[in-house]
Design a protein around this motif. Sequence first.
Motif, PDB file in Angstrom:
ATOM      1  N   ASP A  23      22.694 -58.724  52.367  1.00  0.00           N
ATOM      2  CA  ASP A  23      24.106 -59.097  52.277  1.00  0.00           C
ATOM      3  C   ASP A  23      24.564 -59.713  53.594  1.00  0.00           C
ATOM      4  O   ASP A  23      24.999 -60.855  53.636  1.00  0.00           O
ATOM      5  CB  ASP A  23      24.939 -57.859  51.947  1.00  0.00           C
ATOM      6  N   LYS A  24      24.438 -58.956  54.692  1.00  0.00           N
ATOM      7  CA  LYS A  24      24.927 -59.423  56.001  1.00  0.00           C
ATOM      8  C   LYS A  24      23.766 -59.953  56.829  1.00  0.00           C
ATOM      9  O   LYS A  24      22.711 -59.303  56.923  1.00  0.00           O
ATOM     10  CB  LYS A  24      25.620 -58.288  56.735  1.00  0.00           C
ATOM     11  N   PHE A  25      24.008 -61.088  57.460  1.00  0.00           N
ATOM     12  CA  PHE A  25      22.948 -61.795  58.188  1.00  0.00           C
ATOM     13  C   PHE A  25      23.615 -62.393  59.418  1.00  0.00           C
ATOM     14  O   PHE A  25      24.469 -63.270  59.306  1.00  0.00           O
ATOM     15  CB  PHE A  25      22.400 -62.870  57.245  1.00  0.00           C
ATOM     16  N   VAL A  26      23.252 -61.869  60.604  1.00  0.00           N
ATOM     17  CA  VAL A  26      23.969 -62.233  61.827  1.00  0.00           C
ATOM     18  C   VAL A  26      22.987 -62.619  62.932  1.00  0.00           C
ATOM     19  O   VAL A  26      22.304 -61.752  63.489  1.00  0.00           O
ATOM     20  CB  VAL A  26      24.848 -61.056  62.314  1.00  0.00           C
ATOM     21  N   PRO A  27      22.888 -63.897  63.290  1.00  0.00           N
ATOM     22  CA  PRO A  27      22.086 -64.272  64.457  1.00  0.00           C
ATOM     23  C   PRO A  27      22.780 -63.813  65.731  1.00  0.00           C
ATOM     24  O   PRO A  27      24.002 -63.965  65.874  1.00  0.00           O
ATOM     25  CB  PRO A  27      22.065 -65.809  64.391  1.00  0.00           C
ATOM     26  N   ILE A  48      15.839 -69.300  61.982  1.00  0.00           N
ATOM     27  CA  ILE A  48      16.129 -69.590  60.578  1.00  0.00           C
ATOM     28  C   ILE A  48      15.504 -70.939  60.229  1.00  0.00           C
ATOM     29  O   ILE A  48      15.755 -71.934  60.908  1.00  0.00           O
ATOM     30  CB  ILE A  48      17.648 -69.660  60.341  1.00  0.00           C
ATOM     31  N   ILE A  49      14.697 -70.975  59.199  1.00  0.00           N
ATOM     32  CA  ILE A  49      14.105 -72.227  58.750  1.00  0.00           C
ATOM     33  C   ILE A  49      14.999 -72.886  57.696  1.00  0.00           C
ATOM     34  O   ILE A  49      15.399 -74.034  57.840  1.00  0.00           O
ATOM     35  CB  ILE A  49      12.686 -72.014  58.176  1.00  0.00           C
ATOM     36  N   GLU A  50      15.311 -72.187  56.626  1.00  0.00           N
ATOM     37  CA  GLU A  50      16.229 -72.730  55.619  1.00  0.00           C
ATOM     38  C   GLU A  50      16.761 -71.615  54.745  1.00  0.00           C
ATOM     39  O   GLU A  50      16.153 -70.557  54.610  1.00  0.00           O
ATOM     40  CB  GLU A  50      15.541 -73.789  54.745  1.00  0.00           C
ATOM     41  N   MET A  51      17.902 -71.903  54.154  1.00  0.00           N
ATOM     42  CA  MET A  51      18.499 -70.992  53.182  1.00  0.00           C
ATOM     43  C   MET A  51      18.739 -71.761  51.902  1.00  0.00           C
ATOM     44  O   MET A  51      19.286 -72.882  51.947  1.00  0.00           O
ATOM     45  CB  MET A  51      19.837 -70.492  53.699  1.00  0.00           C
TER      46      MET A  51
ATOM     47  N   PHE B  25      21.260 -74.607  53.341  1.00  0.00           N
ATOM     48  CA  PHE B  25      21.829 -74.426  54.675  1.00  0.00           C
ATOM     49  C   PHE B  25      20.652 -74.394  55.640  1.00  0.00           C
ATOM     50  O   PHE B  25      19.829 -73.479  55.594  1.00  0.00           O
ATOM     51  CB  PHE B  25      22.608 -73.110  54.670  1.00  0.00           C
ATOM     52  N   VAL B  26      20.547 -75.436  56.479  1.00  0.00           N
ATOM     53  CA  VAL B  26      19.346 -75.598  57.298  1.00  0.00           C
ATOM     54  C   VAL B  26      19.729 -75.877  58.753  1.00  0.00           C
ATOM     55  O   VAL B  26      20.208 -76.969  59.078  1.00  0.00           O
ATOM     56  CB  VAL B  26      18.480 -76.770  56.765  1.00  0.00           C
ATOM     57  N   ILE B  49      27.852 -67.679  63.130  1.00  0.00           N
ATOM     58  CA  ILE B  49      28.452 -66.428  63.606  1.00  0.00           C
ATOM     59  C   ILE B  49      28.020 -65.266  62.707  1.00  0.00           C
ATOM     60  O   ILE B  49      27.479 -64.277  63.173  1.00  0.00           O
ATOM     61  CB  ILE B  49      29.994 -66.517  63.644  1.00  0.00           C
ATOM     62  N   GLU B  50      28.261 -65.375  61.406  1.00  0.00           N
ATOM     63  CA  GLU B  50      27.805 -64.334  60.492  1.00  0.00           C
ATOM     64  C   GLU B  50      27.802 -64.851  59.069  1.00  0.00           C
ATOM     65  O   GLU B  50      28.523 -65.794  58.732  1.00  0.00           O
ATOM     66  CB  GLU B  50      28.679 -63.075  60.582  1.00  0.00           C
ATOM     67  N   MET B  51      26.990 -64.208  58.266  1.00  0.00           N
ATOM     68  CA  MET B  51      26.951 -64.500  56.839  1.00  0.00           C
ATOM     69  C   MET B  51      27.193 -63.208  56.089  1.00  0.00           C
ATOM     70  O   MET B  51      26.576 -62.189  56.412  1.00  0.00           O
ATOM     71  CB  MET B  51      25.581 -65.043  56.459  1.00  0.00           C
ATOM     72  N   LYS B  52      28.100 -63.268  55.123  1.00  0.00           N
ATOM     73  CA  LYS B  52      28.306 -62.133  54.217  1.00  0.00           C
ATOM     74  C   LYS B  52      28.098 -62.681  52.810  1.00  0.00           C
ATOM     75  O   LYS B  52      29.031 -63.208  52.185  1.00  0.00           O
ATOM     76  CB  LYS B  52      29.708 -61.560  54.390  1.00  0.00           C
ATOM     77  N   LEU B  53      26.873 -62.560  52.345  1.00  0.00           N
ATOM     78  CA  LEU B  53      26.497 -63.266  51.122  1.00  0.00           C
ATOM     79  C   LEU B  53      27.175 -62.693  49.883  1.00  0.00           C
ATOM     80  O   LEU B  53      27.527 -63.442  48.972  1.00  0.00           O
ATOM     81  CB  LEU B  53      24.974 -63.260  50.976  1.00  0.00           C
ATOM     82  N   VAL B  54      27.363 -61.380  49.860  1.00  0.00           N
ATOM     83  CA  VAL B  54      28.024 -60.774  48.697  1.00  0.00           C
ATOM     84  C   VAL B  54      29.474 -61.275  48.595  1.00  0.00           C
ATOM     85  O   VAL B  54      30.008 -61.424  47.493  1.00  0.00           O
ATOM     86  CB  VAL B  54      27.932 -59.230  48.771  1.00  0.00           C
TER      87      VAL B  54
END
Lengths: 63, 63
Positions: A23-27, A48-51, B25-26, B49-54
Amino acid sequence: MCEANVYLIDKEGKEKLFLESVDKFVPQGNTIHMENIYGERKIIKADIIEMKLVDHRILIAEK
Amino acid sequence: MCEANVYLIDKEGKEKLFLESVDKFVPQGNTIHMENIYGERKIIKADIIEMKLVDHRILIAEK
């Protein structure tokens, strides 16, 4: 739910599932902090390569 | 569908919707390349900064 599976290319070039249902992904600096919908957390030094969010797929490469 | 909306914090510190319904997203070097489910593409010099995918939410900050 719209979580994604994170796949890691390791230093030997092999791809494997690293953490599912993220769910949460934070560089943060050189590392990526992630947490899945079950509350499991992982931190790794990776790029990160790709999403591909529609495919629920995030590809990262170990540094 | 599990795309996400990308929100940008601009150089003045204001947050705004940058691109909705992003599928791909690359990160590439200093820039991020993204494409939404309608085929619209954008490239920007920004940090994640951040990802909240849900929550279908990705936050980036302009460099």
